[in-house]
Enzyme design. Structure first.
Site, PDB file in Angstrom:
ATOM      1  N   TYR A   1      25.961  10.965  23.238  1.00  0.00           N
ATOM      2  CA  TYR A   1      24.765  11.607  22.702  1.00  0.00           C
ATOM      3  C   TYR A   1      23.584  10.633  22.685  1.00  0.00           C
ATOM      4  O   TYR A   1      23.715   9.493  22.232  1.00  0.00           O
ATOM      5  CB  TYR A   1      25.014  12.107  21.278  1.00  0.00           C
ATOM      6  CG  TYR A   1      25.787  13.398  21.194  1.00  0.00           C
ATOM      7  CD1 TYR A   1      25.283  14.571  21.759  1.00  0.00           C
ATOM      8  CD2 TYR A   1      27.019  13.460  20.545  1.00  0.00           C
ATOM      9  CE1 TYR A   1      25.989  15.768  21.678  1.00  0.00           C
ATOM     10  CE2 TYR A   1      27.731  14.651  20.454  1.00  0.00           C
ATOM     11  CZ  TYR A   1      27.209  15.796  21.027  1.00  0.00           C
ATOM     12  OH  TYR A   1      27.909  16.976  20.950  1.00  0.00           O
TER      13      TYR A   1
ATOM     14  N   LYS B   1      45.086   7.786  -6.775  1.00  0.00           N
ATOM     15  CA  LYS B   1      43.924   8.671  -6.669  1.00  0.00           C
ATOM     16  C   LYS B   1      43.544   8.857  -5.207  1.00  0.00           C
ATOM     17  O   LYS B   1      44.065   8.196  -4.323  1.00  0.00           O
ATOM     18  CB  LYS B   1      42.754   8.077  -7.452  1.00  0.00           C
ATOM     19  CG  LYS B   1      42.264   6.735  -6.939  1.00  0.00           C
ATOM     20  CD  LYS B   1      41.141   6.187  -7.800  1.00  0.00           C
ATOM     21  CE  LYS B   1      40.661   4.841  -7.269  1.00  0.00           C
ATOM     22  NZ  LYS B   1      39.523   4.310  -8.045  1.00  0.00           N
TER      23      LYS B   1
END
Length: 376
Positions: A264, A43
């Site tokens: 940032y 999966k």
């Protein structure tokens, strides 16, 4: 020669190397440890490494049973594994029966409503693949409650027979923690249910279940994370081979003085004169922003010339800044590769640096990386 000196990597800033030989070796090792048939959980795009190459490699090695989460994943797996049994763990959504039959797929049925819908479809459509019956033994997520399952056994088995169930399964909630008492409770609960359906093959072991003392193998195991190199025995040496490595490149270097704020919002401040390197990788590439390194909380790490170099400042969309002050000068240069996953940076270490788990690191790897498959 740089690992980026290849056609698939020359236009990219990152390179994801995926060792299919190690994947197959892990699958074989788990099957040998269990002493029974090992399936494969593929999966989430085979935990990020690609359903098609993973299923192809495992099929060629002899894997006959695959497990996915969504019907769309099962369709992809079927395209490269024509003879395999492919189970869809998330079950049968209303109206999906025809699609399952069209692609020769097996739903994992986890409620009476799903059993009824699949049984009704089978009665009107002819032969379809056997389904699996999912019993909840303690996860409280999907599956029939134990009393519901037991009510369908013995004299009440007409619905199970009509649904063409060919596998009984459950899912561990804490198998990676050998000391959790929930494991013994789940093992005992499932044993009682399996005894009520003696004609059905059963499946209990997930990756960590292969290493859990007292866990019965039954007829089929369902390894996932361990196949891809994840450690099924946290806190102990990893018995699995590494499958995934991730490298990026240095774009630019700069020297900064003590007191300089970086990234940032200036969340990291240099405590000394430092050499910084900016690399071609960010959260748009699937590397979590939680790996940011701040003045108070350390973040992720990269290997530059084999030397661990911490992330400094925020992980941004496309870039990460490293403190390479301690790295060898010949490795901390523009264009040189750095390692984000691989060597000492295994999935568990990378996950811890990003305040998450190795599973999330592995399954989040984005599509912007160049991909190189080896060991084929």
């Amino acid at each position: 020669m740089s690992p980026f000196d290849t056609p698939e990597a020359e236009t990219r800033g990152t390179l994801l190397t995926l060792d299919l030989g190690a994947l197959v070796a892990n699958w074989r090792a788990l099957g040998a440890r269990a002493g029974t048939e090992a399936g494969a959980v593929v999966k989430a795009d085979a935990y990020g490494i690609g359903i098609e190459p993973a299923v192809t490699a495992l099929s060629r090695a002899g894997c006959r049973s695959f497990f996915v989460a969504h019907l769309s994943e099962a369709v992809r797996a079927r395209a490269v594994a024509a003879e395999a049994t492919i189970y869809v763990l998330n079950g049968l959504l209303p109206g999906q029966s025809a699609a399952f039959a069209r692609h020769d797929l097996s739903p994992v049925l986890g409620s009476v409503a799903e059993l009824q819908e699949w049984a009704a479809f089978r009665q009107g459509s002819g032969a379809v693949r056997p389904a699996a019956l999912h019993v909840d033994s303690g996860m409280n997520r999907l599956g029939l409650a134990p009393d519901e399952a037991l009510s369908l056994a013995g004299d009440g088995s007409e619905l199970v027979d009509a649904a063409g169930v060919g596998l009984l399964m459950t899912h561990f909630a804490a198998s990676e923690d050998e000391g959790d008492p929930a494991n013994a409770r789940q093992i005992a609960a499932f044993a009682g249910i399996a005894a009520a359906f003696p004609e059905l093959p059963a499946s209990l072991m997930n990756s960590s279940g292969h290493f859990l003392k007292g866990c019965p193998a039954y007829q089929l195991t369902r390894p996932g994370y361990a196949l891809y190199g994840g450690n099924p025995t946290p806190g102990q040496p990893n018995p699995m081979q590494a499958v995934v490595s991730l490298q990026s490149r240095i774009i630019q270097l700069r020297d900064v003085e003590a007191g300089t704020q970086v990234g940032y919002n200036g969340r990291w401040t240099a405590k000394r004169r430092s050499r910084l390197a900016t690399i071609c990788l960010g959260y748009a590439d699937g590397y979590p922003r939680n790996a940011s390194g701040t003045d108070t909380v350390p973040g992720g790490t990269a290997l530059v010339g084999g030397v661990p170099c911490p992330f400094v400042g925020s992980v941004s969309m496309d870039l990460i800044i490293l403190d390479v002050t301690e790295a060898p000068e010949n490795a901390a240069r523009r264009g040189e590769p750095v390692t984000l996953i691989g060597g000492a940076l295994d999935l568990e270490t990378v996950g811890a640096g990003a305040k998450t788990i190795g599973y999330e690191i592995l399954t989040s790897l984005g599509r912007r990386h160049a991909r190189r498959y080896v060991g084929v």
